[in-house]
Design an enzyme around this catalytic site. Structure first.
Site, PDB file in Angstrom:
ATOM      1  N   GLY A 125      66.856  18.649  -6.810  1.00 53.98           N
ATOM      2  CA  GLY A 125      68.197  18.369  -7.307  1.00 53.98           C
ATOM      3  C   GLY A 125      69.191  18.251  -6.169  1.00 53.98           C
ATOM      4  CG  ASP A 126      73.113  19.873  -6.739  1.00 52.94           C
ATOM      5  OD1 ASP A 126      72.235  20.369  -7.465  1.00 52.94           O
ATOM      6  OD2 ASP A 126      74.298  20.237  -6.786  1.00 52.94           O
ATOM      7  CD  GLU A 127      68.356  25.588  -4.679  1.00 56.69           C
ATOM      8  OE1 GLU A 127      68.301  26.758  -4.281  1.00 56.69           O
ATOM      9  OE2 GLU A 127      67.849  25.211  -5.749  1.00 56.69           O
TER      10      GLU A 127
END
Length: 216
Positions: A125-127
């Site tokens: 994801g955005d991690e």
């Protein structure tokens, strides 16, 4: 009349030349096939250990590489980094997933530039996560590094005729050995969520012309 032995010798020599040429062709073809198989195997290995969008190591590769780095660190402190983007869903919702992908690519590039030769990865994801060599584990150094990384990530990102500005919540924690990796990542993760909570409390998250998301 030509000597039969001479003719036979010539035919034999010609046959030897043809055979050698055929063997050479087969050898070259085999070498090409081996090189192709090796390239395909290398591509498969890379795909299995790297994120397809950003090119960074993936979650599984990060833990494997981080453990190896900590084993070879000879007791020298390293800093575990965990970050994710603030309100990233708003970028996808307003500008589409292609724009969201470009934001993730830009963030990955900036994180890699900040880390230099150190390990960084996209966990999903955005991690993102990283393992940084540090001259010290002094709290002031960690706070300075956190602030500088936030500033790097918050720089405007061009998307065609638009400019998007996103921010990230970042957590850092020192780690001294392979057995402490999971603990350090948990502490960095907790620091990251604390930063996200503080940021949400002091700023209204909204999209404007340049898509300014929550302050880091």
């Amino acid at each position: 009349m030509p000597d039969p032995m001479t003719i036979a010798s010539g035919i034999s020599a010609a046959g030897a030349v043809v055979s050698a040429w055929q063997l050479r062709r087969r050898a070259l073809r085999a070498e090409a096939e081996i090189e192709l198989l090796q390239a395909e195997l290398a591509a498969e290995r890379h795909a299995a250990s790297h994120d397809a969008l950003t090119g960074l190591p993936n979650r599984r590769a990060f833990y494997r590489l981080a453990a190896a780095l900590l084993t070879d660190a000879a007791g020298k402190p390293l800093i575990a980094v965990v970050l994710d983007l603030d309100d990233f869903k708003q970028v996808n919702d307003r500008f589409g997933h292609a724009a969201g992908d470009q934001v993730l690519i830009s963030v990955a590039q900036r994180l890699a530039a900040f880390a230099g030769d150190n390990l960084v990865a996209r966990l999903g994801g955005d991690e993102f996560a990283g393992l940084l060599a540090s001259p010290t584990v002094d709290r002031r150094w960690i706070e300075h590094a956190t602030r500088r990384l936030c500033e790097d990530l918050a720089a405007p990102i061009p998307l065609g005729t638009r400019t998007v500005r996103v921010t990230a919540s970042v957590g850092l924690a020192p780690v001294h050995g392979p057995t402490q990796l999971a603990e350090a990542l948990c502490r960095a993760d907790a620091a990251m969520y604390q930063a996200k909570t503080v940021g949400a409390a002091r700023a209204t998250r909204q999209l404007v012309d340049t898509v300014h998301l929550a302050e880091c």
